[in-house]
Design a protein around this motif. Structure first.
Motif, PDB file in Angstrom:
ATOM      1  N   SER A   1       1.683 -20.953   3.221  1.00  0.00           N
ATOM      2  CA  SER A   1       1.041 -21.480   4.434  1.00  0.00           C
ATOM      3  C   SER A   1       0.142 -20.446   5.105  1.00  0.00           C
ATOM      4  N   GLY A   2       0.230 -19.185   4.656  1.00  0.00           N
ATOM      5  CA  GLY A   2      -0.541 -18.106   5.276  1.00  0.00           C
ATOM      6  C   GLY A   2       0.246 -17.332   6.313  1.00  0.00           C
ATOM      7  N   ARG A   3       1.436 -17.795   6.624  1.00  0.00           N
ATOM      8  CA  ARG A   3       2.283 -17.137   7.622  1.00  0.00           C
ATOM      9  C   ARG A   3       2.909 -15.875   7.033  1.00  0.00           C
ATOM     10  N   VAL A   4       2.900 -14.793   7.803  1.00  0.00           N
ATOM     11  CA  VAL A   4       3.507 -13.541   7.368  1.00  0.00           C
ATOM     12  C   VAL A   4       5.022 -13.673   7.484  1.00  0.00           C
ATOM     13  N   ALA A   5       5.699 -13.439   6.362  1.00  0.00           N
ATOM     14  CA  ALA A   5       7.160 -13.544   6.344  1.00  0.00           C
ATOM     15  C   ALA A   5       7.829 -12.178   6.426  1.00  0.00           C
ATOM     16  N   GLU A   6       7.101 -11.137   6.031  1.00  0.00           N
ATOM     17  CA  GLU A   6       7.684  -9.792   6.023  1.00  0.00           C
ATOM     18  C   GLU A   6       6.577  -8.770   6.230  1.00  0.00           C
ATOM     19  N   HIS A   7       6.847  -7.793   7.060  1.00  0.00           N
ATOM     20  CA  HIS A   7       5.962  -6.638   7.234  1.00  0.00           C
ATOM     21  C   HIS A   7       6.866  -5.432   7.393  1.00  0.00           C
ATOM     22  N   SER A   8       6.842  -4.556   6.405  1.00  0.00           N
ATOM     23  CA  SER A   8       7.714  -3.393   6.465  1.00  0.00           C
ATOM     24  C   SER A   8       6.928  -2.121   6.190  1.00  0.00           C
ATOM     25  N   VAL A   9       7.353  -1.060   6.835  1.00  0.00           N
ATOM     26  CA  VAL A   9       6.783   0.263   6.621  1.00  0.00           C
ATOM     27  C   VAL A   9       7.947   1.201   6.354  1.00  0.00           C
ATOM     28  N   SER A  10       7.852   1.946   5.271  1.00  0.00           N
ATOM     29  CA  SER A  10       8.901   2.911   4.964  1.00  0.00           C
ATOM     30  C   SER A  10       8.274   4.226   4.531  1.00  0.00           C
ATOM     31  N   HIS A  11       9.049   5.269   4.642  1.00  0.00           N
ATOM     32  CA  HIS A  11       8.621   6.596   4.223  1.00  0.00           C
ATOM     33  C   HIS A  11       9.626   7.131   3.217  1.00  0.00           C
ATOM     34  N   LYS A  12       9.127   7.796   2.203  1.00  0.00           N
ATOM     35  CA  LYS A  12       9.981   8.351   1.160  1.00  0.00           C
ATOM     36  C   LYS A  12       9.654   9.822   0.962  1.00  0.00           C
TER      37      LYS A  12
ATOM     38  N   ARG B   1       0.855  -1.188   0.000  1.00  0.00           N
ATOM     39  CA  ARG B   1       0.000   0.000   0.000  1.00  0.00           C
ATOM     40  C   ARG B   1       0.886   1.231   0.000  1.00  0.00           C
ATOM     41  N   ASP B   2       0.676   2.086  -0.970  1.00  0.00           N
ATOM     42  CA  ASP B   2       1.382   3.362  -1.043  1.00  0.00           C
ATOM     43  C   ASP B   2       0.364   4.450  -0.776  1.00  0.00           C
ATOM     44  N   SER B   3       0.670   5.331   0.148  1.00  0.00           N
ATOM     45  CA  SER B   3      -0.255   6.425   0.449  1.00  0.00           C
ATOM     46  C   SER B   3       0.531   7.711   0.648  1.00  0.00           C
ATOM     47  N   ILE B   4      -0.152   8.803   0.387  1.00  0.00           N
ATOM     48  CA  ILE B   4       0.436  10.123   0.605  1.00  0.00           C
ATOM     49  C   ILE B   4      -0.019  10.611   1.972  1.00  0.00           C
ATOM     50  N   VAL B   5       0.936  11.016   2.788  1.00  0.00           N
ATOM     51  CA  VAL B   5       0.645  11.497   4.134  1.00  0.00           C
ATOM     52  C   VAL B   5       0.926  13.000   4.165  1.00  0.00           C
TER      53      VAL B   5
ATOM     54  N   CYS C   1       4.705  13.211   2.446  1.00  0.00           N
ATOM     55  CA  CYS C   1       5.662  12.141   2.224  1.00  0.00           C
ATOM     56  C   CYS C   1       4.879  10.931   1.724  1.00  0.00           C
ATOM     57  N   VAL C   2       5.590   9.976   1.193  1.00  0.00           N
ATOM     58  CA  VAL C   2       4.982   8.739   0.726  1.00  0.00           C
ATOM     59  C   VAL C   2       5.210   7.672   1.794  1.00  0.00           C
ATOM     60  N   ARG C   3       4.136   7.014   2.202  1.00  0.00           N
ATOM     61  CA  ARG C   3       4.233   5.919   3.180  1.00  0.00           C
ATOM     62  C   ARG C   3       3.982   4.619   2.429  1.00  0.00           C
TER      63      ARG C   3
END
Length: 83
Positions: free
Chosen positions: A45-56, A11-15, A34-36
């Motif tokens: 398997s349904g298991r979350v392997a990565e969850h990242s949040v970044s700002h640009k 998900r890319d959103s403008i903040v 900024c872009v979030r």
């Protein structure tokens, strides 16, 4: 395992205005957006392997979508796509 081969949603959103901490970290001036980006990668398997949040920085961000379904995209310039 290669995360690029797994299912993901991004998900890319403008903040606006940018959060104070982000303004300081990115060296932004004044009340600017900024872009979030939030990305969640899920294994089969349904298991979350990565969850990242970044700002640009808003002034260094470009988004491009494409497909390779038989289309040769090498050398394709976004300016060529403008109507």
């Amino acid at each position: 395992m290669h995360l690029d081969d797994e299912s993901f949603i991004e998900r890319d959103s403008i903040v606006f205005p940018s959060p104070k901490e982000i303004v300081e970290l990115l060296g932004l001036k004044g009340r600017v957006p900024c872009v979030r980006q939030e990305k969640i990668t899920t294994l089969a398997s349904g298991r979350v392997a990565e969850h990242s949040v970044s700002h640009k920085r808003w002034d260094y961000f470009q988004i491009e979508f494409g497909t390779q379904n038989g289309l040769d995209t090498q050398g394709l310039d976004a300016r060529a796509c403008k109507a």
